[in-house]
Design a protein around this motif. Structure first.
Motif, PDB file in Angstrom:
ATOM      1  N   TYR A  10       0.829  -1.201   0.000  1.00 36.11           N
ATOM      2  CA  TYR A  10       0.000   0.000   0.000  1.00 36.11           C
ATOM      3  C   TYR A  10       0.868   1.256   0.000  1.00 36.11           C
ATOM      4  O   TYR A  10       2.010   1.231   0.436  1.00 36.11           O
ATOM      5  CB  TYR A  10      -0.888   0.048   1.250  1.00 36.11           C
ATOM      6  N   ARG A  42      -3.714   3.566  -0.865  1.00 34.52           N
ATOM      7  CA  ARG A  42      -3.888   2.989  -2.209  1.00 34.52           C
ATOM      8  C   ARG A  42      -3.155   1.657  -2.305  1.00 34.52           C
ATOM      9  O   ARG A  42      -2.067   1.500  -1.751  1.00 34.52           O
ATOM     10  CB  ARG A  42      -3.320   3.914  -3.272  1.00 34.52           C
ATOM     11  N   ALA A  43      -3.749   0.736  -3.046  1.00 37.22           N
ATOM     12  CA  ALA A  43      -3.083  -0.518  -3.357  1.00 37.22           C
ATOM     13  C   ALA A  43      -2.043  -0.227  -4.435  1.00 37.22           C
ATOM     14  O   ALA A  43      -2.359   0.410  -5.440  1.00 37.22           O
ATOM     15  CB  ALA A  43      -4.086  -1.549  -3.843  1.00 37.22           C
ATOM     16  N   ASP A  91      -0.518  -2.307  -6.468  1.00 37.11           N
ATOM     17  CA  ASP A  91      -0.664  -3.081  -7.699  1.00 37.11           C
ATOM     18  C   ASP A  91      -1.707  -2.495  -8.658  1.00 37.11           C
ATOM     19  O   ASP A  91      -1.528  -2.489  -9.858  1.00 37.11           O
ATOM     20  CB  ASP A  91      -0.981  -4.551  -7.397  1.00 37.11           C
ATOM     21  N   SER A  92      -2.795  -1.960  -8.116  1.00 37.86           N
ATOM     22  CA  SER A  92      -3.871  -1.442  -8.974  1.00 37.86           C
ATOM     23  C   SER A  92      -4.001   0.080  -8.931  1.00 37.86           C
ATOM     24  O   SER A  92      -4.622   0.664  -9.814  1.00 37.86           O
ATOM     25  CB  SER A  92      -5.207  -2.055  -8.559  1.00 37.86           C
ATOM     26  N   GLY A  93      -3.465   0.701  -7.908  1.00 39.26           N
ATOM     27  CA  GLY A  93      -3.623   2.147  -7.743  1.00 39.26           C
ATOM     28  C   GLY A  93      -4.969   2.538  -7.171  1.00 39.26           C
ATOM     29  O   GLY A  93      -5.266   3.719  -7.007  1.00 39.26           O
ATOM     30  N   ALA A  94      -5.793   1.559  -6.866  1.00 34.33           N
ATOM     31  CA  ALA A  94      -7.135   1.819  -6.330  1.00 34.33           C
ATOM     32  C   ALA A  94      -7.054   2.306  -4.886  1.00 34.33           C
ATOM     33  O   ALA A  94      -6.234   1.830  -4.101  1.00 34.33           O
ATOM     34  CB  ALA A  94      -7.984   0.556  -6.396  1.00 34.33           C
ATOM     35  N   VAL A 119      -8.109   2.077  -1.372  1.00 28.30           N
ATOM     36  CA  VAL A 119      -8.735   1.039  -0.557  1.00 28.30           C
ATOM     37  C   VAL A 119      -9.269   1.577   0.756  1.00 28.30           C
ATOM     38  O   VAL A 119     -10.081   0.932   1.413  1.00 28.30           O
ATOM     39  CB  VAL A 119      -7.784  -0.154  -0.309  1.00 28.30           C
ATOM     40  N   ARG A 162     -10.757  -4.686   4.212  1.00 26.77           N
ATOM     41  CA  ARG A 162      -9.901  -4.693   3.016  1.00 26.77           C
ATOM     42  C   ARG A 162      -9.492  -6.083   2.621  1.00 26.77           C
ATOM     43  O   ARG A 162      -9.293  -6.373   1.451  1.00 26.77           O
ATOM     44  CB  ARG A 162      -8.651  -3.844   3.265  1.00 26.77           C
TER      45      ARG A 162
END
Length: 164
Positions: A69, A104-105, A107-110, A112, A162
């Motif tokens: 993260y 943010r994660a 790997d995905s940029g999402a 969380v 999460r």
């Protein structure tokens, strides 16, 4: 039944009740917050306050060794007069702090998790100028510790969400 036996019995009942409801320590084996320790890369500080905040966050979460993260943050401070003498001299101030964050994660940029935590601290302004400045710096540093601790508590409390 003696007093000591009752306490042991009640403590045993309490432990049994917690075990039955699925209670697990957050950082224990299989705990929901285990993926936070050493896994949160925190944005580099660019101010004295940011440095104090990041130092406390890294103390609580560990320095990111294998980040999963990224934690971004924004600090906002406000100072209010609290104690005023009859001659209109301020003798006490309150420092209000607001920390807005995004997790943010990597790997995905999402995003969380995101939110805001607030806290306040106070200091006395009745001494010399140097003493007042030192007290203000100390109050702000205490405030950064409180904000960091609240943020970590929130991240740990929502870690199970999460993980699902």
């Amino acid at each position: 039944m003696s007093s000591s036996d009752r306490r042991t019995f009640l403590l045993g009942l309490g432990a049994l009740a917690l075990g039955g409801c699925g209670f697990r320590p957050a950082y224990g084996p299989g705990g929901v917050a285990g993926d936070l320790r050493g896994r949160v890369a925190i944005d580099a500080p660019d101010t004295r306050n940011g440095f104090a905040l990041v130092a406390r966050l890294e103390e609580r979460l560990g320095r990111a060794e294998a980040p999963v993260y990224r934690l971004s943050y924004r600090i906002a401070l406000d100072r209010e007069s609290l104690g005023i003498t009859g001659s209109q001299e301020t003798t006490r101030y309150t420092v209000l702090g607001e920390l807005t964050y995004q997790l943010r994660a990597l790997d995905s940029g999402a995003v969380v998790d995101s939110g805001m935590v607030t806290a306040f601290s106070a200091y006395s302004a009745s001494g010399t100028t140097v003493a007042t400045r030192a007290a203000e710096n100390d109050a702000v540093e205490r405030l950064m510790v409180m904000l960091a601790d609240q943020l970590v508590t929130r991240l740990v409390a929502t870690a199970g969400v999460r993980a699902r």
